[in-house]
Design a protein around this motif. Structure first.
Motif, short mmCIF file in Angstrom:
data_model
loop_
_atom_site.label_atom_id
_atom_site.label_comp_id
_atom_site.label_asym_id
_atom_site.label_seq_id
_atom_site.Cartn_x
_atom_site.Cartn_y
_atom_site.Cartn_z
N ALA A 1 0.83 -1.20 0.00
CA ALA A 1 0.00 0.00 0.00
C ALA A 1 0.87 1.25 0.00
O ALA A 1 1.94 1.28 0.60
CB ALA A 1 -0.91 0.01 1.23
N PHE A 2 0.39 2.27 -0.70
CA PHE A 2 1.04 3.58 -0.80
C PHE A 2 2.40 3.54 -1.51
O PHE A 2 3.31 4.29 -1.15
CB PHE A 2 1.22 4.22 0.59
CG PHE A 2 -0.04 4.38 1.39
CD1 PHE A 2 -1.01 5.30 1.00
CD2 PHE A 2 -0.25 3.63 2.53
CE1 PHE A 2 -2.17 5.46 1.75
CE2 PHE A 2 -1.40 3.78 3.29
CZ PHE A 2 -2.37 4.70 2.90
N SER B 1 7.48 5.38 -0.11
CA SER B 1 6.02 5.42 -0.09
C SER B 1 5.56 6.88 -0.08
O SER B 1 6.30 7.78 0.32
CB SER B 1 5.47 4.72 1.17
OG SER B 1 5.99 3.40 1.27
N GLY C 1 6.21 0.99 -0.88
CA GLY C 1 4.95 0.72 -0.20
C GLY C 1 5.10 -0.21 0.98
O GLY C 1 6.15 -0.81 1.20
N ASN C 2 4.03 -0.31 1.74
CA ASN C 2 4.02 -1.11 2.97
C ASN C 2 3.27 -2.42 2.72
O ASN C 2 2.08 -2.41 2.40
CB ASN C 2 3.35 -0.35 4.10
CG ASN C 2 3.64 -0.95 5.47
OD1 ASN C 2 4.30 -1.98 5.57
ND2 ASN C 2 3.13 -0.32 6.51
N ALA D 1 5.03 2.65 5.37
CA ALA D 1 3.92 3.59 5.11
C ALA D 1 2.84 3.32 6.14
O ALA D 1 2.43 2.17 6.30
CB ALA D 1 3.37 3.42 3.69
N THR D 2 2.39 4.36 6.81
CA THR D 2 1.47 4.17 7.93
C THR D 2 0.26 5.08 7.77
O THR D 2 0.31 6.28 8.06
CB THR D 2 2.17 4.46 9.27
OG1 THR D 2 3.47 3.86 9.27
CG2 THR D 2 1.36 3.93 10.43
N GLY D 3 -0.86 4.49 7.30
CA GLY D 3 -2.05 5.29 7.04
C GLY D 3 -2.66 5.90 8.28
O GLY D 3 -3.08 7.07 8.28
N LEU E 1 1.90 9.23 0.82
CA LEU E 1 0.53 9.26 1.34
C LEU E 1 -0.01 10.67 1.17
O LEU E 1 0.63 11.65 1.57
CB LEU E 1 0.50 8.87 2.82
CG LEU E 1 1.09 7.51 3.18
CD1 LEU E 1 2.58 7.64 3.55
CD2 LEU E 1 0.35 6.87 4.36
N ALA F 1 -2.54 0.57 -4.11
CA ALA F 1 -1.93 -0.67 -3.63
C ALA F 1 -1.67 -1.56 -4.83
O ALA F 1 -2.44 -1.58 -5.80
CB ALA F 1 -2.84 -1.39 -2.63
N HIS G 1 -2.77 1.21 6.28
CA HIS G 1 -2.27 0.68 5.01
C HIS G 1 -2.97 -0.63 4.65
O HIS G 1 -3.23 -0.90 3.47
CB HIS G 1 -0.74 0.52 5.04
CG HIS G 1 -0.22 -0.72 5.68
ND1 HIS G 1 -0.03 -0.83 7.04
CD2 HIS G 1 0.17 -1.91 5.16
CE1 HIS G 1 0.45 -2.03 7.32
NE2 HIS G 1 0.59 -2.70 6.20
#
Length: 288
Positions: free
Chosen positions: A12-13, A266, A20-21, A230-232, A268, A284, A80
């Motif tokens: 993701a991201f 990443s 990405g994560n 990456a941390t949403g 965001l 993603a 994520h």
């Protein structure tokens, strides 16, 4: 439910094809016990694996039941993994939005499609921002090998919540931001004590010519992992932090860069309204 072939693996991201994560996603976890979900998350080994415990219902927007597990414990929310799950669902369900019922409450995810790519934008629950107790801040700085002089004087430390509680520190120097280190076991002990179930968020404003852009290091010692790419949920908390402390005029949008320090770049996108939940957007892609 021991067949790991049923687990999708997505990043993701991602800012690059190798960025990405990583997140595990189980699109149908009906009937799985807590023990089984934990065992799958542990074996997958990513920071989090998301489990769809109630697949999309026949309503608009479709409602989905969600749970999230790290390799060692259930977590209330994971940004994520939410984005990864929403993208996976959107590739299978013709929907413009989903409502995820999570342990922290309802989270709406809006879906956009362009040039064959799906972007998922989740809006957090109502955030809150509070000061960090002075003694806790001292302990955190000590664990990271930092001092008050390393902090950005214009950006005060805070605890910010937008699904998980994240302590937020902003550093003044790029060299300090890039160079600080920590003992993962000592930091984990402090995080467990304080019930910081997400990450410790350390930021650096990118400066002149890059207004509205920050770089983040999100510390998350669990198993072999020390930092999140990456941390949403942290990105949503950062948006709440910036709004609450008056460091920007909302509504606005910012960009958070993350993952450089762990080799998984990443990006965001964070939309910050004048009030209410913070929206975090990203894509993603499948991990080969």
């Amino acid at each position: 439910m021991s067949d790991l072939g049923s687990v999708l693996r997505l990043a993701a991201f991602p800012a690059t094809p190798s960025g990405g994560n990583p997140a595990g996603v189980v699109l149908d976890a009906r009937g799985m016990s807590d023990t089984e979900m934990q065992a799958v998350a542990t074996e997958v080994g990513y920071a989090e694996t998301a489990f769809v415990v109630r697949p999309p219902e026949d309503e608009k927007p479709p409602r989905v039941g969600m749970r999230y597990f790290s390799p060692v414990a259930e977590v209330p929310f994971c940004g994520h993994a939410t984005v990864a799950t929403a993208v996976a669902l959107a590739e299978r369900v013709d929907a413009e939005a989903f409502l995820f019922d999570t342990p922290v409450g309802e989270v709406r995810i809006d879906i956009t499609r362009a040039d064959g790519q799906v972007t998922a934008s989740f809006t957090s629950v109502q955030p809150r921002v509070e000061p960090i107790d002075a003694d806790v801040l001292e302990r955190l700085l000590d664990v990271l090998g930092l001092s008050h002089d390393d902090l950005d004087a214009d950006r005060p430390p805070r605890e910010a919540f937008a699904g998980n509680v994240h302590p937020v520190l902003v550093l003044a120097s790029q060299d300090t931001f890039d160079g600080f280190t920590f003992d993962p076991d000592v930091l984990r002990a402090l995080m467990d004590e304080r019930r910081w179930l997400g990450t410790v968020t350390v930021l650096k404003a990118l400066g002149e010519g890059k207004e509205g852009e920050l770089e983040a290091r999100n510390l998350f010692p669990v198993g072999a992992i020390t930092e999140d790419p990456a941390t949403g949920s942290a990105a949503a908390s950062v948006g709440a932090y910036l709004r609450d402390t008056g460091l920007l005029d909302a509504p606005t949008t910012i960009t958070i860069h993350q993952g450089r320090h762990v080799g998984r770049p990443s990006v965001l996108r964070v939309s910050i309204p004048a009030e209410g939940g913070i929206t975090v957007s990203g894509t993603a892609s499948a991990i080969d």
